[in-house]
Design a protein around this motif. Structure first.
Motif, PDB file in Angstrom:
ATOM      1  N   HIS A 276       0.820  -1.207   0.000  1.00 38.72           N
ATOM      2  CA  HIS A 276       0.000   0.000   0.000  1.00 38.72           C
ATOM      3  C   HIS A 276       0.859   1.264   0.000  1.00 38.72           C
ATOM      4  O   HIS A 276       0.588   2.218  -0.749  1.00 38.72           O
ATOM      5  CB  HIS A 276      -0.913   0.004   1.234  1.00 38.72           C
ATOM      6  CG  HIS A 276      -2.064  -0.929   1.105  1.00 38.72           C
ATOM      7  ND1 HIS A 276      -2.932  -1.215   2.141  1.00 38.72           N
ATOM      8  CD2 HIS A 276      -2.502  -1.674   0.052  1.00 38.72           C
ATOM      9  CE1 HIS A 276      -3.846  -2.081   1.737  1.00 38.72           C
ATOM     10  NE2 HIS A 276      -3.605  -2.378   0.476  1.00 38.72           N
ATOM     11  N   GLU A 277       1.884   1.273   0.841  1.00 41.19           N
ATOM     12  CA  GLU A 277       2.752   2.448   0.927  1.00 41.19           C
ATOM     13  C   GLU A 277       3.452   2.705  -0.410  1.00 41.19           C
ATOM     14  O   GLU A 277       3.593   3.859  -0.839  1.00 41.19           O
ATOM     15  CB  GLU A 277       3.796   2.242   2.033  1.00 41.19           C
ATOM     16  CG  GLU A 277       3.204   2.241   3.439  1.00 41.19           C
ATOM     17  CD  GLU A 277       4.195   1.756   4.479  1.00 41.19           C
ATOM     18  OE1 GLU A 277       5.388   1.578   4.118  1.00 41.19           O
ATOM     19  OE2 GLU A 277       3.785   1.518   5.620  1.00 41.19           O
ATOM     20  N   GLU A 278       3.876   1.632  -1.045  1.00 40.91           N
ATOM     21  CA  GLU A 278       4.584   1.788  -2.312  1.00 40.91           C
ATOM     22  C   GLU A 278       3.649   2.319  -3.394  1.00 40.91           C
ATOM     23  O   GLU A 278       4.028   3.188  -4.189  1.00 40.91           O
ATOM     24  CB  GLU A 278       5.186   0.448  -2.740  1.00 40.91           C
ATOM     25  CG  GLU A 278       6.094   0.570  -3.955  1.00 40.91           C
ATOM     26  CD  GLU A 278       6.651  -0.766  -4.397  1.00 40.91           C
ATOM     27  OE1 GLU A 278       7.476  -0.763  -5.321  1.00 40.91           O
ATOM     28  OE2 GLU A 278       6.250  -1.795  -3.835  1.00 40.91           O
ATOM     29  N   ARG A 279       2.424   1.836  -3.435  1.00 42.20           N
ATOM     30  CA  ARG A 279       1.476   2.299  -4.447  1.00 42.20           C
ATOM     31  C   ARG A 279       1.149   3.783  -4.279  1.00 42.20           C
ATOM     32  O   ARG A 279       0.959   4.500  -5.259  1.00 42.20           O
ATOM     33  CB  ARG A 279       0.197   1.465  -4.382  1.00 42.20           C
ATOM     34  CG  ARG A 279       0.346   0.103  -5.073  1.00 42.20           C
ATOM     35  CD  ARG A 279      -0.870  -0.748  -4.931  1.00 42.20           C
ATOM     36  NE  ARG A 279      -0.754  -1.965  -5.745  1.00 42.20           N
ATOM     37  CZ  ARG A 279      -1.439  -3.074  -5.535  1.00 42.20           C
ATOM     38  NH1 ARG A 279      -2.308  -3.132  -4.532  1.00 42.20           N
ATOM     39  NH2 ARG A 279      -1.285  -4.116  -6.318  1.00 42.20           N
ATOM     40  N   LYS A 280       1.092   4.249  -3.026  1.00 40.41           N
ATOM     41  CA  LYS A 280       0.794   5.657  -2.776  1.00 40.41           C
ATOM     42  C   LYS A 280       1.902   6.570  -3.285  1.00 40.41           C
ATOM     43  O   LYS A 280       1.641   7.663  -3.788  1.00 40.41           O
ATOM     44  CB  LYS A 280       0.601   5.885  -1.271  1.00 40.41           C
ATOM     45  CG  LYS A 280      -0.708   5.337  -0.721  1.00 40.41           C
ATOM     46  CD  LYS A 280      -0.801   5.592   0.773  1.00 40.41           C
ATOM     47  CE  LYS A 280      -2.074   4.983   1.353  1.00 40.41           C
ATOM     48  NZ  LYS A 280      -2.150   5.199   2.836  1.00 40.41           N
ATOM     49  N   SER A 281       3.150   6.117  -3.141  1.00 45.44           N
ATOM     50  CA  SER A 281       4.285   6.972  -3.502  1.00 45.44           C
ATOM     51  C   SER A 281       4.869   6.645  -4.875  1.00 45.44           C
ATOM     52  O   SER A 281       5.880   7.211  -5.272  1.00 45.44           O
ATOM     53  CB  SER A 281       5.389   6.832  -2.446  1.00 45.44           C
ATOM     54  OG  SER A 281       5.835   5.493  -2.363  1.00 45.44           O
TER      55      SER A 281
END
Length: 503
Positions: A276-281
């Protein structure tokens, strides 16, 4: 009359045979040209069928003594075997930047579940390792312990029920079922039900993990001819059912947790959070590191490592305790002493206080290392210290863990089970680089602390409540299966008699 087509085919076949003879002859001259001591064609361990790979490497280790290093072949691929402990630490730690990758050849395009932390290479490995490292801190392990305790309670219930019908138990299989339950419960939030009498999906898929013996060896031979052959054939190294199972389990776990906001402090949740964190950034046109198949690959490798290594370690440890009742008594006395001092409370901190149990586990891992060898690839040309030998980029390196653990130079009477080798008085005498059950350096096993906590929890439950004994069906000494890569898988299982202790 022989047709022209037949003559052409015969000519092509003879040409191919001639090419292979010349090709392999040049390969087998590799170490000779470098003036490196080596074990010749008879030393090609991929064709060794009488011993496990770890034991075959032990033979090469002994043949090359007292040289600090030497050469051998695996399906005609030249390997450097490192014998000197200081040089081993150089490869694994000091000059790790020259040996960052494992030597296993993988093909992600046909076997996506091989894209895991154990086999990934270069910067991709480093990126994922850095993000996964926080999973097994002391705080996380302490929080996991109550879940692990639930699994030991189930194990205890099974043993009590089993003893009503038979005191003899095959512990290799039982410890595998226990380990599957632990890794499922603590790391992924799965209810595996492996110890129960019913046939769970996880137990079924665990039996399909290992590739076929002949297929495994033939893939090695093809890789030695050309690494392009296997992907060209589309020849998977993994059972398709296993791949489908872990891909589906991962997708379902992600969907369920997102839909019901069911968040846990386990390994699966960490992977989901990272995704999730990677997709946001994520920047435009940037490749996603934690794609669904990368997440599934990490789930796969932690499941495999979580049940295979710990089950063999617990089985061989119980075997040695059955043959060494004085050691078993010391463990029982320590358990009672620690729990009495803590008011009977068993938790993560209580396990950490059981110092003698730690020595017993360490001695088990010395005598029966789950992975009897380590392999690395030279990623940058490297001149071996105190020599003029230049190791080229791409050269494979083998570290014979089992051989080191059984070398009387480092461990006197190596076949003797002696936990006192690892007590506070003797530990400092162990030569660095000779004891490597989890590897060493930046690629040391990331789940090591979890595995040791699991082993302590299981032994505490068993040795506090039961005594274990050899039976007429107990192999003495143990005979190991020649097919798996892992050494410590006893052939035919480990049969022991359990007896309930008097309260």
């Amino acid at each position: 009359m022989i047709s022209n087509l037949t003559l052409v085919l015969i000519f092509i076949l003879l040409t191919l045979i001639f090419y292979l003879i010349v090709h392999f002859k040049k390969r087998y001259e590799y170490w000779q040209k470098l003036a490196v001591p080596y074990v010749g064609i008879s030393g090609d361990i991929i064709f060794e069928t009488r011993k496990t790979k770890a034991e075959a490497l032990q033979d090469r280790y002994n043949e090359l003594a007292p040289e600090p290093f030497g050469g051998f072949f695996q399906a005609a691929v030249p390997f450097l075997i490192v014998r000197d402990p200081e040089l081993i630490r150089t490869v694994l730690i000091k000059d790790f930047s020259h040996f960052t990758d494992r030597a296993t050849v993988v093909y992600e395009e046909i076997d996506p579940l091989t894209s895991h932390i154990f086999l990934l290479k270069g910067q991709r490995w480093k990126n994922i390792r850095t993000k996964l490292a926080p999973t097994f801190t002391s705080g996380k392990l302490r929080a996991m312990f109550p879940l692990m305790e639930q699994c030991t309670d189930v194990l205890n219930g099974y043993l009590e029920d089993q003893l009503d019908s038979s005191a003899e138990i095959e512990v290799q299989q039982l410890m595998m079922q226990f380990a599957i339950d632990v890794i499922g419960t603590c790391a992924f939030g799965f209810n595996c039900n492996a110890i129960s009498g019913s046939e769970s999906e996880f137990r079924a898929v665990a039996r399909k993990m290992s590739p076929g013996f002949l297929k495994f060896r033939l893939r090695h031979v093809l890789n030695s001819i050309s690494p392009k052959i296997v992907p060209w054939l589309g020849w998977k190294g993994m059972n398709q059912e296993v791949e489908d199972f872990f891909m589906e389990v991962t997708r379902e776990a992600i969907r369920h947790r997102e839909e019901y906001e069911n968040k846990r402090t386990d390994f699966m949740q960490l992977l989901i959070n990272l995704q999730h964190e990677e997709r946001k950034s994520l920047q435009k046109d940037t490749e996603l590191v934690f794609s669904d198949y990368i997440v599934a690959a990490q789930v796969f490798v932690f499941f495999v490592a979580g049940f295979e290594t710990i089950s063999t370690t617990l089985a061989t440890c119980l075997y040695e305790l059955a043959l060494n009742p004085e050691v078993a008594k010391k463990i029982h006395d320590e358990i009672e002493r620690v729990l009495e001092a803590r008011g009977g409370k068993l938790d993560y901190d209580a396990l950490k206080q059981m110092r003698y149990m730690e020595c017993v586990i360490e001695e088990t891992l010395r005598k029966y290392p789950p992975l009897g060898f380590l392999e690395r690839t030279c990623t940058k040309a490297y001149e071996l210290p105190n020599s003029h030998v230049l190791i080229k980029e791409g050269t494979r390196v083998a570290i014979p863990v089992y051989a080191l653990h059984h070398d009387p130079q480092y461990f006197p009477e190596p076949e003797k089970f002696d936990p006192d080798r690892f007590n506070d008085e003797n530990r400092s005498r162990i030569v660095p680089g000779t004891y490597l059950p989890f590897g060493d350096g930046p690629r040391i096993c990331i789940g090591m602390r979890f595995a040791l906590m699991e082993a302590r929890a299981a032994l505490t439950l068993i040795m506090r409540n039961y005594t274990v004994h050899a039976t007429p069906r107990t192999q003495i000494p143990l005979i190991f299966d020649k097919k798996p890569l892992l050494l410590a898988r006893p052939e035919g299982g480990v049969f022991l008699r359990f007896q309930k202790r008097e309260n």
